[in-house]
Design a protein around this motif. Structure first.
Motif, PDB file in Angstrom:
ATOM      1  N   GLN A  83       7.886   8.180  -0.996  1.00  0.00           N
ATOM      2  CA  GLN A  83       7.575   7.015  -0.155  1.00  0.00           C
ATOM      3  C   GLN A  83       6.419   6.212  -0.745  1.00  0.00           C
ATOM      4  OE1 GLN A  83       9.387   5.879   2.194  1.00  0.00           O
ATOM      5  NE2 GLN A  83      10.757   7.641   2.288  1.00  0.00           N
ATOM      6  N   ALA A  84       5.847   6.690  -1.844  1.00  0.00           N
ATOM      7  CA  ALA A  84       4.700   5.994  -2.448  1.00  0.00           C
ATOM      8  C   ALA A  84       5.215   4.915  -3.402  1.00  0.00           C
ATOM      9  CB  ALA A  84       3.816   7.023  -3.145  1.00  0.00           C
ATOM     10  N   ALA A  85       4.626   4.781  -4.605  1.00  0.00           N
ATOM     11  CA  ALA A  85       5.038   3.729  -5.541  1.00  0.00           C
ATOM     12  C   ALA A  85       6.236   4.240  -6.328  1.00  0.00           C
ATOM     13  CB  ALA A  85       3.891   3.378  -6.476  1.00  0.00           C
ATOM     14  N   ARG A  86       7.415   4.005  -5.799  1.00  0.00           N
ATOM     15  CA  ARG A  86       8.623   4.646  -6.308  1.00  0.00           C
ATOM     16  C   ARG A  86       8.904   4.294  -7.763  1.00  0.00           C
ATOM     17  NH1 ARG A  86      13.238   3.809  -2.240  1.00  0.00           N
ATOM     18  NH2 ARG A  86      11.802   5.074  -1.047  1.00  0.00           N
ATOM     19  N   SER A  87       8.738   3.017  -8.113  1.00  0.00           N
ATOM     20  CA  SER A  87       9.130   2.604  -9.458  1.00  0.00           C
ATOM     21  C   SER A  87       8.291   3.302 -10.519  1.00  0.00           C
ATOM     22  CB  SER A  87       8.994   1.102  -9.590  1.00  0.00           C
ATOM     23  OG  SER A  87       7.710   0.727  -9.176  1.00  0.00           O
ATOM     24  N   ARG A  88       6.985   3.515 -10.238  1.00  0.00           N
ATOM     25  CA  ARG A  88       6.148   4.151 -11.255  1.00  0.00           C
ATOM     26  C   ARG A  88       6.574   5.608 -11.458  1.00  0.00           C
ATOM     27  NH1 ARG A  88       1.059   2.271 -12.641  1.00  0.00           N
ATOM     28  NH2 ARG A  88       1.677   0.463 -11.445  1.00  0.00           N
ATOM     29  N   THR A  89       7.047   6.249 -10.388  1.00  0.00           N
ATOM     30  CA  THR A  89       7.521   7.621 -10.552  1.00  0.00           C
ATOM     31  C   THR A  89       8.762   7.632 -11.445  1.00  0.00           C
ATOM     32  OG1 THR A  89       8.847   7.499  -8.548  1.00  0.00           O
ATOM     33  CG2 THR A  89       6.639   8.337  -8.279  1.00  0.00           C
ATOM     34  N   GLY A 146      -3.738   6.587  11.872  1.00  0.00           N
ATOM     35  CA  GLY A 146      -3.396   7.999  11.718  1.00  0.00           C
ATOM     36  C   GLY A 146      -1.986   8.371  12.124  1.00  0.00           C
ATOM     37  N   THR A 147      -1.053   7.419  12.112  1.00  0.00           N
ATOM     38  CA  THR A 147       0.310   7.764  12.519  1.00  0.00           C
ATOM     39  C   THR A 147       1.175   8.156  11.326  1.00  0.00           C
ATOM     40  OG1 THR A 147       0.737   5.401  12.511  1.00  0.00           O
ATOM     41  CG2 THR A 147       0.426   6.441  14.661  1.00  0.00           C
ATOM     42  N   GLY A 148       0.589   8.331  10.157  1.00  0.00           N
ATOM     43  CA  GLY A 148       1.340   8.794   8.992  1.00  0.00           C
ATOM     44  C   GLY A 148       1.830   7.650   8.132  1.00  0.00           C
ATOM     45  N   GLN A 149       2.328   8.007   6.938  1.00  0.00           N
ATOM     46  CA  GLN A 149       2.788   7.026   5.964  1.00  0.00           C
ATOM     47  C   GLN A 149       3.914   6.170   6.559  1.00  0.00           C
ATOM     48  OE1 GLN A 149       2.410   5.188   3.394  1.00  0.00           O
ATOM     49  NE2 GLN A 149       3.053   6.246   1.541  1.00  0.00           N
ATOM     50  N   VAL A 150       3.773   4.852   6.422  1.00  0.00           N
ATOM     51  CA  VAL A 150       4.850   3.945   6.843  1.00  0.00           C
ATOM     52  C   VAL A 150       5.906   3.984   5.728  1.00  0.00           C
ATOM     53  CG1 VAL A 150       5.363   1.570   7.546  1.00  0.00           C
ATOM     54  CG2 VAL A 150       3.051   2.494   7.890  1.00  0.00           C
ATOM     55  N   SER A 151       7.179   4.086   6.063  1.00  0.00           N
ATOM     56  CA  SER A 151       8.204   4.247   5.029  1.00  0.00           C
ATOM     57  C   SER A 151       8.265   3.005   4.134  1.00  0.00           C
ATOM     58  CB  SER A 151       9.574   4.493   5.667  1.00  0.00           C
ATOM     59  OG  SER A 151      10.073   3.270   6.188  1.00  0.00           O
ATOM     60  N   HIS A 152       8.802   3.206   2.932  1.00  0.00           N
ATOM     61  CA  HIS A 152       8.928   2.121   1.946  1.00  0.00           C
ATOM     62  C   HIS A 152       9.659   0.934   2.569  1.00  0.00           C
ATOM     63  CE1 HIS A 152      10.488   0.398  -1.944  1.00  0.00           C
ATOM     64  NE2 HIS A 152       9.320   0.816  -2.394  1.00  0.00           N
ATOM     65  N   ALA A 153      10.789   1.212   3.247  1.00  0.00           N
ATOM     66  CA  ALA A 153      11.596   0.129   3.837  1.00  0.00           C
ATOM     67  C   ALA A 153      10.821  -0.599   4.934  1.00  0.00           C
ATOM     68  CB  ALA A 153      12.895   0.696   4.397  1.00  0.00           C
ATOM     69  N   ASP A 154      10.129   0.152   5.785  1.00  0.00           N
ATOM     70  CA  ASP A 154       9.378  -0.485   6.877  1.00  0.00           C
ATOM     71  C   ASP A 154       8.214  -1.314   6.346  1.00  0.00           C
ATOM     72  OD1 ASP A 154      11.048   0.441   8.750  1.00  0.00           O
ATOM     73  OD2 ASP A 154       9.704   1.968   9.574  1.00  0.00           O
ATOM     74  N   ARG A 155       7.584  -0.814   5.259  1.00  0.00           N
ATOM     75  CA  ARG A 155       6.464  -1.584   4.701  1.00  0.00           C
ATOM     76  C   ARG A 155       6.948  -2.948   4.218  1.00  0.00           C
ATOM     77  NH1 ARG A 155       5.116   3.115   1.663  1.00  0.00           N
ATOM     78  NH2 ARG A 155       5.356   1.992  -0.314  1.00  0.00           N
ATOM     79  N   SER A 191       0.819  -1.230   0.000  1.00  0.00           N
ATOM     80  CA  SER A 191       0.000   0.000   0.000  1.00  0.00           C
ATOM     81  C   SER A 191       0.843   1.265   0.000  1.00  0.00           C
ATOM     82  CB  SER A 191      -0.962   0.048   1.199  1.00  0.00           C
ATOM     83  OG  SER A 191      -1.852  -1.024   1.130  1.00  0.00           O
ATOM     84  N   TRP A 192       0.983   1.845  -1.196  1.00  0.00           N
ATOM     85  CA  TRP A 192       1.837   3.034  -1.353  1.00  0.00           C
ATOM     86  C   TRP A 192       1.091   4.333  -1.107  1.00  0.00           C
ATOM     87  CZ3 TRP A 192       0.027   6.298  -5.086  1.00  0.00           C
ATOM     88  CH2 TRP A 192      -0.828   5.750  -6.044  1.00  0.00           C
ATOM     89  N   LEU A 193      -0.247   4.273  -1.064  1.00  0.00           N
ATOM     90  CA  LEU A 193      -1.030   5.507  -1.026  1.00  0.00           C
ATOM     91  C   LEU A 193      -0.912   6.187   0.346  1.00  0.00           C
ATOM     92  CD1 LEU A 193      -3.071   6.849  -3.047  1.00  0.00           C
ATOM     93  CD2 LEU A 193      -4.874   5.755  -1.701  1.00  0.00           C
ATOM     94  N   ALA A 194      -0.424   7.443   0.330  1.00  0.00           N
ATOM     95  CA  ALA A 194      -0.176   8.134   1.606  1.00  0.00           C
ATOM     96  C   ALA A 194      -1.466   8.288   2.426  1.00  0.00           C
ATOM     97  CB  ALA A 194       0.444   9.504   1.323  1.00  0.00           C
ATOM     98  N   THR A 195      -2.593   8.546   1.760  1.00  0.00           N
ATOM     99  CA  THR A 195      -3.831   8.788   2.513  1.00  0.00           C
ATOM    100  C   THR A 195      -4.358   7.518   3.184  1.00  0.00           C
ATOM    101  OG1 THR A 195      -4.970   8.577   0.390  1.00  0.00           O
ATOM    102  CG2 THR A 195      -4.641  10.812   1.237  1.00  0.00           C
ATOM    103  N   ALA A 196      -3.913   6.341   2.738  1.00  0.00           N
ATOM    104  CA  ALA A 196      -4.376   5.102   3.377  1.00  0.00           C
ATOM    105  C   ALA A 196      -3.962   5.091   4.849  1.00  0.00           C
ATOM    106  CB  ALA A 196      -3.806   3.882   2.658  1.00  0.00           C
ATOM    107  N   ALA A 197      -2.753   5.591   5.120  1.00  0.00           N
ATOM    108  CA  ALA A 197      -2.244   5.569   6.502  1.00  0.00           C
ATOM    109  C   ALA A 197      -3.200   6.308   7.440  1.00  0.00           C
ATOM    110  CB  ALA A 197      -0.859   6.199   6.548  1.00  0.00           C
TER     111      ALA A 197
END
Ligand SMILES: Cc1cc2nc3c(=O)[nH]c(=O)nc-3n(C[C@H](O)[C@H](O)[C@H](O)COP(=O)(O)O)c2cc1C
Length: 419
Positions: free
Chosen positions: A330-336, A137-146, A126-132
């Protein structure tokens, strides 16, 4: 051994083109009507697709006023689609970041029982920042932690699916023995993220575990796919990058001790198909003319973790500096990275870029005759770029039906007339 081409149907809205929902050729059914999904699944089964796939995001998109951004929960849909079909594989997306492994193991185990062994799970972090914001409500979990959490999650679900032996259920009415407890075992998992005792409260599913699908494209994502996935979805706008991805993932799978041919690579392909090339292109233009660049601008912002693109004029050629550094997204890095590479190569204006992304959000978009599309598919399949395709019809159901042979009977369709 002869290789077999695999085709998966990616079901999205009334088609993958951003404006498909407005087009007169797309389905008249509400997107909350289960008959829409059952009908598409039956058409896919008749057209001999291997499987169908439902994506998922865990927050409402910001552009809902101009785009259908609501959908039924995918695992629930699979249960209803399973009952309306008998052969086609059923893939639903679920997140390792925002659910518990015990829940997920039960849900996909149940779908596998309901469908007689056709369940598959598209593993996402789940890359979508608003999902967090919808989960604690503790904010986006980092790519590495996910991905670290995802690894622990995979260990738990695999152990849970293995916690019942095939012969654990005896169901002996005479002697009064339902299950053999010596054939069911606790898992007692204690990892960095999860402590789970087990066993699962569901007998072993027909496939043992669901088929595992993944779409990680970053370095960490590729290693995750190489370790766990039976099939890998990926997005490419050029054959060369698809070949690079294909070779890299097969190499990583071999490094994990797996047979490379056991990891199928399925790039996305969104073809507009008609009897002549001119007609296919006319149809593509007709759908494109229904798009609103401001919808695309909001969607682009979401892709880049909420980055503000509102100041960019629509008609000046873009440069890579107009975008944030993909390494910091921190979202879907490869697509960017796919998007910035396209900007570097083709120097499109924002309007042109948004027009291209409207087709299938960064997957390969093309228009042509059945022969041209078949040649394209064969070329990538033969030339080390794909084991098959994740077919993303721009309009549904019309651009799915072009995959059916003329002689195919109509599926025993669910009633498709809206209430
Ligand atoms: C065909 C396809 C379908 C995907 N579906 C979903 C989805 O339903 N939900 C989601 O959160 N991410 C989805 N993703 C994103 C991937 O899970 C992954 O996050 C993304 O490709 C970026 O890879 P990375 O996380 O390794 O950077 C999809 C990607 C592809 C190529």
């Amino acid at each position: 051994m002869k290789r077999q081409l695999h085709l998966n149907l990616f079901i999205h809205s009334r088609g993958h083109h951003e404006a498909s929902w407005r087009h007169r050729g797309s389905s008249p059914l509400p997107l909350t009507d289960i008959r829409y999904y059952q009908d598409l699944a039956q058409r896919a089964e008749t057209a001999l697709f291997d499987s169908l796939f439902l994506a998922d995001q865990l927050a409402l998109g910001g552009d809902v006023s101009q785009a259908p951004r609501t959908w039924l929960e995918p695992i629930t849909v699979l249960a209803a689609v399973a009952a309306a079909t008998s052969r086609v594989g059923l893939i639903a997306t679920a997140s390792t970041t925002y659910t518990e492994p015990f829940n997920l193991a039960r849900q996909f185990g149940s779908i596998d029982h309901i469908s007689n062994g056709r369940a598959a799970w598209n593993i996402v972090t789940s890359w979508l920042a608003t999902a967090a914001e919808n989960y604690g409500g503790t904010g986006q979990v980092s790519h590495a932690d996910r991905y670290a959490r995802g690894e622990d999650f995979m260990e738990v679900v695999k152990a849970l699916w293995d916690s019942w032996a095939t012969d654990a259920v005896v169901d002996d009415r005479t002697d009064g023995i339902y299950a053999r407890t010596d054939r069911i075992r606790a898992i007692n998992h204690r990892g960095d993220f999860y402590h789970v005792a087990g066993p699962l409260n569901l007998p072993r599913c027909p496939q043992g575990r669901p088929v595992l699908v993944q779409a990680g494209s970053s370095d960490t994502g590729r290693r995750f796919a190489a370790r766990h996935a039976d099939a890998v979805f990926t997005a490419h706008m050029a054959k060369a990058t698809a070949q690079e991805f294909y070779a890299d993932l097969k190499r990583l799978a071999a490094a994990e001790g797996r047979l490379p041919e056991h990891v199928l690579i399925l790039p996305g392909l969104s073809p507009m198909i008609a009897a002549t090339e001119a007609e296919a292109q006319r149809l593509a233009r007709e759908v494109n003319d229904l798009t609103d660049p401001e919808v695309g601008r909001k969607r682009l912002s979401g892709r880049f973790g909420g980055h503000d693109f509102s100041h960019l004029p629509l008609d000046r050629p873009l440069v890579p500096e107009d975008f944030p550094d993909p390494g910091l997204v921190q979202a879907a890095r490869s697509r960017t990275e796919v998007i910035i590479n396209l900007v570097r190569r083709d120097k499109p204006t924002l309007r042109q870029l948004l027009g291209y992304l409207a087709g299938a959000r960064g997957h390969y978009v093309t228009a042509g005759t059945p022969d041209q599309i078949a040649d394209f598919i064969e070329d990538w399949f033969q030339d080390g770029a794909a084991d098959g395709f994740n077919i993303m019809p721009p309009l549904l159901p019309a651009q799915l039906d072009v995959f059916r042979a003329r002689s195919d009977p109509d599926p025993p369709a669910a009633e498709v007339v809206p209430d």
